[in-house]
Design an enzyme around this catalytic site. Structure first.
Site, mmCIF file in Angstrom:
data_model
loop_
_atom_site.group_PDB
_atom_site.id
_atom_site.type_symbol
_atom_site.label_atom_id
_atom_site.label_comp_id
_atom_site.label_asym_id
_atom_site.label_seq_id
_atom_site.Cartn_x
_atom_site.Cartn_y
_atom_site.Cartn_z
ATOM 1 N N GLU A 278 0.797 -1.510 -0.007
ATOM 2 C CA GLU A 278 0.057 0.099 0.264
ATOM 3 C C GLU A 278 0.622 1.055 0.086
ATOM 4 O O GLU A 278 0.239 1.999 -0.798
ATOM 5 C CB GLU A 278 -0.530 0.234 1.244
ATOM 6 C CG GLU A 278 -2.146 -1.018 1.506
ATOM 7 C CD GLU A 278 -1.913 -2.583 1.788
ATOM 8 O OE1 GLU A 278 -2.804 -3.436 1.723
ATOM 9 O OE2 GLU A 278 -0.173 -2.272 2.334
ATOM 10 N N LYS B 98 -17.139 -0.664 5.089
ATOM 11 C CA LYS B 98 -18.002 -2.538 5.046
ATOM 12 C C LYS B 98 -19.472 -1.844 4.291
ATOM 13 O O LYS B 98 -19.863 -2.771 2.266
ATOM 14 C CB LYS B 98 -17.218 -3.709 5.173
ATOM 15 C CG LYS B 98 -17.519 -4.855 4.114
ATOM 16 C CD LYS B 98 -16.305 -6.354 4.800
ATOM 17 C CE LYS B 98 -16.863 -6.973 3.336
ATOM 18 N NZ LYS B 98 -16.238 -8.223 4.146
ATOM 19 N N MET C 180 24.080 9.003 2.368
ATOM 20 C CA MET C 180 23.865 10.537 4.000
ATOM 21 C C MET C 180 24.275 10.241 5.012
ATOM 22 O O MET C 180 24.646 11.051 6.036
ATOM 23 C CB MET C 180 23.223 11.644 3.788
ATOM 24 C CG MET C 180 22.713 12.359 4.562
ATOM 25 S SD MET C 180 23.833 13.301 3.298
ATOM 26 C CE MET C 180 23.420 13.788 2.030
ATOM 27 N N PHE D 246 -11.512 -7.276 13.442
ATOM 28 C CA PHE D 246 -11.098 -7.975 12.618
ATOM 29 C C PHE D 246 -10.424 -6.623 11.610
ATOM 30 O O PHE D 246 -11.467 -6.198 11.078
ATOM 31 C CB PHE D 246 -11.261 -8.667 12.191
ATOM 32 C CG PHE D 246 -9.850 -9.309 10.939
ATOM 33 C CD1 PHE D 246 -8.815 -10.040 12.572
ATOM 34 C CD2 PHE D 246 -10.073 -9.475 10.129
ATOM 35 C CE1 PHE D 246 -7.569 -10.646 10.518
ATOM 36 C CE2 PHE D 246 -9.321 -10.084 8.551
ATOM 37 C CZ PHE D 246 -8.102 -10.532 9.416
ATOM 38 N N GLN D 247 -8.648 -6.515 11.564
ATOM 39 C CA GLN D 247 -8.410 -6.069 11.452
ATOM 40 C C GLN D 247 -8.930 -4.138 11.138
ATOM 41 O O GLN D 247 -9.488 -2.656 10.055
ATOM 42 C CB GLN D 247 -8.804 -5.448 9.590
ATOM 43 C CG GLN D 247 -7.846 -6.983 9.066
ATOM 44 C CD GLN D 247 -7.151 -7.031 7.958
ATOM 45 O OE1 GLN D 247 -8.460 -7.199 7.022
ATOM 46 N NE2 GLN D 247 -6.982 -7.760 7.444
#
Length: 585
Positions: free
Chosen positions: A58, A170, A486, A120-121
């Site tokens: 993502e 959802k 760096m 969940f999630q």
């Protein structure tokens, strides 16, 4: 896709609204909570109305949407599911917020009855991202979907651009309702006020400050790129013979081979740009925010100068430096109004003769303190590779990761407006490769080159899968010095050469074999004498390809302004009189 029934789902309304706002591409990754939207997307893709680009992570989706937006000026759109899918967007959202990139991030969420139950999630992505978005929504009622999408596009692009997040439960995506779509242009938010034109009093003060200046300097930032002001800035600079220096975000505003260009200023800016800003008596800041990497020690930055600050964001004016004149508005529009006033009023006392000695002094600095390209026959320098790349591909789109290679690219690549795509404010390693995907999707027939480092590249190398899937002809250059370059440079300069966990040699992959495992061609560059030959073969390769450049391990990026020092106190600058055959042609 036409509306065939009186009732549609929330997912349909979302896709229909995106298409109405002329969205052509969505970058994303599916998951459970966002499946109703992906199921609807399946039908819209079949109809040819929109196209989804599948990332491998993502964060890659967010950076690809960001690269697409920076190169086109359009809103980049990204999908992710709930929970870890949404939290994986956070670095991409913060990157866009810091660099004023308009993104629309649509996340799935657990169904409304489960919100707040630790389902969940489930995560509160609205709350998590609150400090790093321009605005955010949770869609509680599908009937609001079209209005919210329209508002989000308006907010993302109005004034100073930025990311907007929309969290969609959802069951909102599945619920049917009577759909009344809202088209672009039908939304106006009272909080997003129109910008006023500069008044004559402001313009006259601008001219008076210019008339009283003998050492003016244009300090140009990313806001000027966003507003498309490159042409009017060039007209202003040429008419009054004012030198131009840019920030990292302002690269591309002027051809850096132009006599008036000083390149980039700041921590790794050119010596002559930093000397010029230190000696200037009038600093005209255009879409710049006086960032610490630009100013060095703030109270010594342009300390002899009067300041004119033009910016679209009122919050930036006076934040770090109090200007003598502030004008709030779009850079392009404000400067056009100023130039129109000047054209219609010929009694201006300013003449280019009053800056002649200033320009001659700057030219002397350019010859005394040029950017140097190491030309040791036994070593391969990053600077020489990038200099050759610039000559071979003057019109390419360049994305970068973050570190030494980014600063060398900023120093040696001469780019066109919106052809420089780099994480500036947040400094996000792993940005360059997925950003190149977004640029290549936007411009399938243009050359897109990603300049990365061996450490940065490993942050998001999984996006080679996306490049392979869509056969995107991106050219990937890895400046491979076996270090977090760096970090190593700072450890050498400021931490007593204690190289704590900055060496990347052990555990690094064979980048060429890695590319080949994805079906991507690989090249290796190890000898200086082969630079032009291998670069030419690499750049002319059909399809995507990767070039692993085994450069000098201990090379440092100079000039450099040490923390807490003024821009005039640079380390690593050498007068030309002490150097032979080392100048960038």
């Amino acid at each position: 896709m036409s509306i065939s029934h009186n009732k549609v789902t929330g997912a349909f309304a979302l896709l229909d609204s995106l298409v109405r706002h002329n969205v052509e591409y969505i970058f994303g990754y599916p998951g459970g909570a966002i499946l109703p939207i992906y199921d609807e997307l399946y039908r819209w893709e079949k109809s040819g109305k929109i196209r989804h680009i599948l990332s491998r992570h993502e964060q890659g989706s967010a950076h690809a949407a960001d690269g697409y937006s920076r190169s086109t000026g359009k809103v980049g759109v990204c999908f992710a599911t709930s929970g870890p899918g949404a939290t994986n967007l956070v670095s991409g959202i913060a990157t866009a917020q810091m660099d004023s990139v308009p993104l629309l991030l649509i996340t799935g969420q657990v169904a409304r009855p489960f919100i707040g139950t630790d389902a969940f999630q489930e995560v509160d992505i609205f709350g998590i991202t609150l400090p790093i978005v321009k605005h955010s929504y949770v869609v509680r009622d599908p009937r609001n979907m079209s209005k919210i999408i329209s508002e989000a596009f308006y907010i993302a692009q109005h004034g100073r651009p930025g990311p907007v997040l929309i969290d969609v439960p959802k069951d909102v995506g599945l619920e049917k309702f009577v759909y009344n779509p809202i088209d672009p242009g039908q939304v106006f938010l009272l909080g997003c006020r129109p910008f006023l034109k500069p008044n004559n009093k402001q313009i006259i003060k601008f001219i008076k400050l210019l008339e009283n200046s003998s050492q003016p300097l244009l300090y140009v930032g990313g806001g000027s790129i966003i507003s498309g002001a490159h042409q009017v800035i060039k007209e202003l600079a040429v008419k009054f013979q004012i030198p131009i220096t840019t920030t990292l975000m302002g690269k591309g505003i002027i051809d850096e081979k132009d006599d008036l260009s000083l390149g980039m200023l700041g921590m790794h800016g050119t010596a002559y740009a930093n000397f010029a800003v230190s000696e200037s008596d009038l600093l005209i800041a255009l879409g710049a925010r006086f960032d610490d990497r630009v100013t060095g020690k703030l109270d010594e930055f342009a300390c002899n100068a009067q300041v004119i600050h033009i910016d679209i964001d009122p919050a930036e004016v006076g934040k770090n430096r109090i200007p003598q004149l502030a004008i709030i508005g779009d850079i392009n529009n404000v400067l056009q109004d100023i130039m129109d006033y000047i054209e219609n009023n010929q009694n201006i006392l300013y003449t280019t003769d009053q800056t002649r000695s200033w320009r001659e002094r700057i030219d002397l600095w350019k010859h005394q303190y040029p950017l140097l390209v190491p030309t040791n026959v036994n070593t391969l320098s990053s600077q020489e590779i990038l200099s050759s790349l610039c000559i071979m591909e003057p019109n390419a789109y360049f994305t970068t990761d973050v570190g030494q290679h980014q600063m060398w690219a900023a120093q040696f690549l001469n780019v066109l407006p919106r052809h420089w795509i780099s994480s500036a404010g947040l400094g996000t390693m792993g940005y360059g490769l997925p950003a190149a995907i977004g640029v290549q999707i936007a411009y399938p027939n243009e050359k897109v080159v990603c300049v990365s480092g061996d450490a940065s590249f490993q942050m998001n190398l999984q996006e080679l899968g996306t490049i392979a899937q869509y056969n995107l002809p991106i050219k990937i250059i890895i400046i491979n010095n076996k270090w977090q370059g760096m970090v190593r440079q700072w450890q050498q300069a400021f931490y007593g050469e204690r190289y704590s966990h900055s060496n990347m040699e052990k555990g690094s992959p064979n980048f060429i074999e890695l590319a080949k495992s994805f079906g991507i061609a690989g090249f290796e560059l190890t000898l200086r004498k082969d630079i032009d030959t291998i670069l030419e073969s690499f750049l002319n390769c059909n399809g995507p390809c990767l070039l692993d450049c085994k450069v000098t391990e201990d090379d440092n990026c100079y000039p450099m302004v040490a923390p807490g020092k003024s821009n005039a106190q640079m380390i690593g600058i050498i007068k030309q009189s002490k150097v032979t055959n080392s100048l960038l042609n």
